[in-house]
Motif scaffolding. Structure first.
Motif, PDB file in Angstrom:
ATOM      1  N   GLU A 121       0.861  -1.181   0.000  1.00  0.00           N
ATOM      2  CA  GLU A 121       0.000   0.000   0.000  1.00  0.00           C
ATOM      3  C   GLU A 121       0.895   1.228   0.000  1.00  0.00           C
ATOM      4  OE1 GLU A 121      -3.644  -0.706   2.757  1.00  0.00           O
ATOM      5  OE2 GLU A 121      -1.990  -1.867   3.604  1.00  0.00           O
ATOM      6  N   GLU A 122       0.333   2.376  -0.266  1.00  0.00           N
ATOM      7  CA  GLU A 122       1.129   3.597  -0.290  1.00  0.00           C
ATOM      8  C   GLU A 122       1.696   3.884   1.102  1.00  0.00           C
ATOM      9  OE1 GLU A 122       0.770   8.294  -1.623  1.00  0.00           O
ATOM     10  OE2 GLU A 122      -0.856   6.893  -2.104  1.00  0.00           O
ATOM     11  N   GLY A 123       3.009   3.921   1.198  1.00  0.00           N
ATOM     12  CA  GLY A 123       3.651   4.241   2.466  1.00  0.00           C
ATOM     13  C   GLY A 123       3.752   3.101   3.455  1.00  0.00           C
ATOM     14  N   ARG A 124       3.288   1.907   3.082  1.00  0.00           N
ATOM     15  CA  ARG A 124       3.355   0.779   4.008  1.00  0.00           C
ATOM     16  C   ARG A 124       3.166  -0.527   3.245  1.00  0.00           C
ATOM     17  NH1 ARG A 124      -1.609   0.860   8.041  1.00  0.00           N
ATOM     18  NH2 ARG A 124      -1.781  -1.387   7.748  1.00  0.00           N
ATOM     19  N   GLY A 125       3.464  -1.607   3.928  1.00  0.00           N
ATOM     20  CA  GLY A 125       3.239  -2.930   3.351  1.00  0.00           C
ATOM     21  C   GLY A 125       2.874  -3.890   4.453  1.00  0.00           C
ATOM     22  N   THR A 126       1.819  -4.649   4.268  1.00  0.00           N
ATOM     23  CA  THR A 126       1.305  -5.540   5.308  1.00  0.00           C
ATOM     24  C   THR A 126       1.508  -6.987   4.912  1.00  0.00           C
ATOM     25  OG1 THR A 126      -0.370  -3.917   5.972  1.00  0.00           O
ATOM     26  CG2 THR A 126      -0.762  -6.213   6.603  1.00  0.00           C
ATOM     27  N   LEU A 127       2.036  -7.782   5.839  1.00  0.00           N
ATOM     28  CA  LEU A 127       2.202  -9.211   5.613  1.00  0.00           C
ATOM     29  C   LEU A 127       1.173  -9.970   6.428  1.00  0.00           C
ATOM     30  CD1 LEU A 127       4.133 -11.197   4.095  1.00  0.00           C
ATOM     31  CD2 LEU A 127       5.205 -11.589   6.331  1.00  0.00           C
ATOM     32  N   CYS A 128       0.368 -10.755   5.747  1.00  0.00           N
ATOM     33  CA  CYS A 128      -0.647 -11.593   6.390  1.00  0.00           C
ATOM     34  C   CYS A 128      -0.051 -12.979   6.567  1.00  0.00           C
ATOM     35  CB  CYS A 128      -1.903 -11.633   5.519  1.00  0.00           C
ATOM     36  SG  CYS A 128      -3.229 -12.661   6.190  1.00  0.00           S
ATOM     37  N   ILE A 129       0.134 -13.389   7.823  1.00  0.00           N
ATOM     38  CA  ILE A 129       0.810 -14.651   8.091  1.00  0.00           C
ATOM     39  C   ILE A 129      -0.134 -15.666   8.732  1.00  0.00           C
ATOM     40  CG2 ILE A 129       3.052 -13.520   8.272  1.00  0.00           C
ATOM     41  CD1 ILE A 129       2.902 -13.749  11.284  1.00  0.00           C
ATOM     42  N   SER A 130       0.262 -16.931   8.636  1.00  0.00           N
ATOM     43  CA  SER A 130      -0.537 -18.042   9.139  1.00  0.00           C
ATOM     44  C   SER A 130       0.024 -18.541  10.466  1.00  0.00           C
ATOM     45  CB  SER A 130      -0.553 -19.181   8.111  1.00  0.00           C
ATOM     46  OG  SER A 130      -1.178 -18.776   6.908  1.00  0.00           O
ATOM     47  N   SER A 131      -0.854 -19.133  11.274  1.00  0.00           N
ATOM     48  CA  SER A 131      -0.440 -19.652  12.579  1.00  0.00           C
ATOM     49  C   SER A 131      -0.686 -21.144  12.732  1.00  0.00           C
ATOM     50  CB  SER A 131      -1.182 -18.912  13.703  1.00  0.00           C
ATOM     51  OG  SER A 131      -2.588 -18.999  13.521  1.00  0.00           O
ATOM     52  N   GLN A 132      -1.447 -21.734  11.803  1.00  0.00           N
ATOM     53  CA  GLN A 132      -1.726 -23.165  11.836  1.00  0.00           C
ATOM     54  C   GLN A 132      -1.736 -23.704  10.411  1.00  0.00           C
ATOM     55  OE1 GLN A 132      -5.587 -23.020  13.958  1.00  0.00           O
ATOM     56  NE2 GLN A 132      -4.603 -24.063  15.667  1.00  0.00           N
ATOM     57  N   VAL A 133      -1.522 -25.006  10.280  1.00  0.00           N
ATOM     58  CA  VAL A 133      -1.745 -25.676   9.009  1.00  0.00           C
ATOM     59  C   VAL A 133      -3.217 -26.060   8.991  1.00  0.00           C
ATOM     60  CG1 VAL A 133      -1.095 -27.561   7.471  1.00  0.00           C
ATOM     61  CG2 VAL A 133       0.580 -26.630   9.082  1.00  0.00           C
ATOM     62  N   GLY A 134      -3.990 -25.392   8.137  1.00  0.00           N
ATOM     63  CA  GLY A 134      -5.428 -25.607   8.149  1.00  0.00           C
ATOM     64  C   GLY A 134      -6.070 -24.804   9.261  1.00  0.00           C
ATOM     65  N   CYS A 135      -7.289 -25.173   9.615  1.00  0.00           N
ATOM     66  CA  CYS A 135      -8.017 -24.435  10.640  1.00  0.00           C
ATOM     67  C   CYS A 135      -9.076 -25.344  11.240  1.00  0.00           C
ATOM     68  CB  CYS A 135      -8.671 -23.188  10.040  1.00  0.00           C
ATOM     69  SG  CYS A 135      -9.407 -22.079  11.264  1.00  0.00           S
ATOM     70  N   THR A 136      -9.320 -25.151  12.511  1.00  0.00           N
ATOM     71  CA  THR A 136     -10.283 -25.998  13.215  1.00  0.00           C
ATOM     72  C   THR A 136     -11.661 -25.363  13.356  1.00  0.00           C
ATOM     73  OG1 THR A 136     -10.571 -27.335  15.217  1.00  0.00           O
ATOM     74  CG2 THR A 136      -9.710 -25.128  15.521  1.00  0.00           C
ATOM     75  N   LEU A 137     -11.813 -24.103  12.913  1.00  0.00           N
ATOM     76  CA  LEU A 137     -13.015 -23.352  13.278  1.00  0.00           C
ATOM     77  C   LEU A 137     -14.200 -23.543  12.335  1.00  0.00           C
ATOM     78  CD1 LEU A 137     -11.406 -20.018  14.485  1.00  0.00           C
ATOM     79  CD2 LEU A 137     -12.264 -21.913  15.849  1.00  0.00           C
ATOM     80  N   THR A 138     -13.969 -23.984  11.120  1.00  0.00           N
ATOM     81  CA  THR A 138     -15.037 -24.256  10.145  1.00  0.00           C
ATOM     82  C   THR A 138     -16.023 -23.109   9.980  1.00  0.00           C
ATOM     83  OG1 THR A 138     -16.493 -25.412  11.749  1.00  0.00           O
ATOM     84  CG2 THR A 138     -14.887 -26.750  10.544  1.00  0.00           C
ATOM     85  N   CYS A 139     -15.518 -21.855   9.964  1.00  0.00           N
ATOM     86  CA  CYS A 139     -16.406 -20.729   9.667  1.00  0.00           C
ATOM     87  C   CYS A 139     -16.957 -20.932   8.261  1.00  0.00           C
ATOM     88  CB  CYS A 139     -15.647 -19.410   9.773  1.00  0.00           C
ATOM     89  SG  CYS A 139     -15.032 -19.080  11.445  1.00  0.00           S
ATOM     90  N   SER A 140     -18.267 -20.838   8.114  1.00  0.00           N
ATOM     91  CA  SER A 140     -18.900 -21.306   6.883  1.00  0.00           C
ATOM     92  C   SER A 140     -18.641 -20.427   5.672  1.00  0.00           C
ATOM     93  CB  SER A 140     -20.404 -21.449   7.107  1.00  0.00           C
ATOM     94  OG  SER A 140     -20.969 -20.214   7.501  1.00  0.00           O
TER      95      SER A 140
END
Length: 395
Positions: A121-140
């Motif tokens: 983005e202008e003036g910045r850059g954001t890194l979206c990182i993962s914390s698990q392999v897959g996910c347990t929450l099953t948000c639909s």
């Protein structure tokens, strides 16, 4: 369940025992690095100094070879190379979107893969990182949630995502040159694969490394942890990490949130909001971000907007409205632009910032809720997803 007990869904969330062999120094906090150096022959009186030197080479200069650590003696470098390694996840593929977003598929121990996204983005850059392999929450509404949980990532695998992104961006300074204040990677969001608070210790240790002032040196205000609402761990996050907090809220009634974010059946909206009210005071954070994905005919009415305003009263907050990022088999549709703007206007009139997130990286499936590792991308049918979510085909 004790509020201090680790929160997990099942035994598979516990990282597997690491194989025997050289110890990876990446992901070790300073005290742990000091301990392993002493265990492998570093004199105790020298250990703190050695940690400082090695830390600089790894987290300021981005080096992966002990041979290049020129302020250490050759004999000491050889001893380090015998007992330790400096390893980060392997980049399998990189995709670049038309809007400049980069998505990395990285491989970790056991051959598992996770996705990491860099958003310029202008003036910045954001890194979206993962914390698990897959996910347990099953948000639909979330593509990542259709991939079964395999395991938690280690601190090395979490901070390693930051390091490989800096590699690709060419952001490690040349030895002998001052650190540049204008960073391409200026922010971290824990909004990738997985629920960060189901991997609390791994996330905490990795973020402590990211915030260390003599290393990567990101301010806690430049790190945002997103949770779906693991209530017992929210207070611990304030006390032990202190970063900014975002909450995947997405609904204004328990009935709807139960379907969209099933963790709500364990800790409902009222319990979640009670925990959030205490968070800014404990962590000294300015405000909490409420993430709200806009789903056509599900959670996007004027009544929902008014309810949302009432629910968050007393909480310093902003509301990020997220146009739903569709994926193959998704049981929902994106709210219309007019509906999203009307929703945002009600929130804005009530005195809250209500930015509408511009979808990024959609052409490479890198947008919010779309991450899913390529090796486990077997797609469920729309009917299967709807059945698991407890919704009708018209949602």
């Amino acid at each position: 369940m004790s509020a201090t007990a680790p929160i997990t869904q099942d035994v598979h969330t516990i990282p597997r025992k690491l194989p025997e062999g050289p110890i990876n120094l990446v992901g070790l906090r300073r005290d742990a690095m000091r301990d392993v150096l002493i265990e492998h022959g570093t004199p105790e009186k020298q250990a703190k100094m050695r940690v400082g030197q090695i830390w600089q080479w790894i987290y300021v200069k981005g080096l992966r070879s002990f041979d290049e650590m020129t302020n250490l003696s050759k004999d000491y470098r050889a001893k380090l190379a015998e007992n330790f390694v400096i390893e980060v996840p392997e980049v399998v593929t990189k995709q670049v979107s038309e809007d400049g977003t980069r998505k990395y598929l990285v491989r970790i121990a056991g051959g598992h893969e996770v996705e990491v996204v860099y958003i310029p983005e202008e003036g910045r850059g954001t890194l979206c990182i993962s914390s698990q392999v897959g996910c347990t929450l099953t948000c639909s509404f979330c593509h990542t949630g259709t991939q079964k949980l395999v395991r938690n990532l280690t601190p090395a695998e979490i901070i390693g995502q930051v390091m490989v992104a800096r590699d690709d961006l060419g952001e490690w300074p040349e030895p002998g040159t001052p650190n540049d204040e204008a960073r391409l990677l200026s922010n971290i969001v824990l909004m990738g694969m997985g629920e960060p608070l189901y991997n609390f210790e791994g996330v905490r240790d990795a973020m402590k490394i990211a915030m260390d002032p003599e290393g990567i040196s990101l301010s806690r205000r430049r790190i945002t942890l997103s949770t779906s609402g693991v209530v017992p761990e929210i207070a611990k996050t304030a006390e032990e990490i202190g970063c900014m907090l975002a909450v995947s809220f997405h609904a204004t009634t328990d009935d709807v949130r139960d379907k969209l974010v099933p963790i709500n059946k364990r800790w409902n909206i009222a319990e979640l909001l009670d925990a959030l009210r205490a968070y800014p005071k404990v962590s000294n954070s300015e405000r909490i971000t409420f993430e709200y994905v806009m789903l056509d005919g599900v959670n996007d009415t004027d009544e929902d907007a008014h309810r949302l305003v009432e629910l968050i009263k007393g909480i310093p907050a902003k509301i990020n409205l997220i146009p739903f990022n569709e994926w193959p088999g998704a049981p929902y549709k994106r709210s219309s632009n007019n509906r999203i703007r009307a929703f945002a206007h009600i929130i804005y009139k009530a005195g809250y910032a209500s930015p509408i997130r511009k979808p990024r990286g959609e052409d490479i499936m890198a947008a919010c809720g779309q991450l899913k590792s390529a090796t486990e991308r077997a797609r469920k049918s729309r009917k299967q997803i709807e059945a698991e979510a407890g919704i009708s085909g018209n949602a």
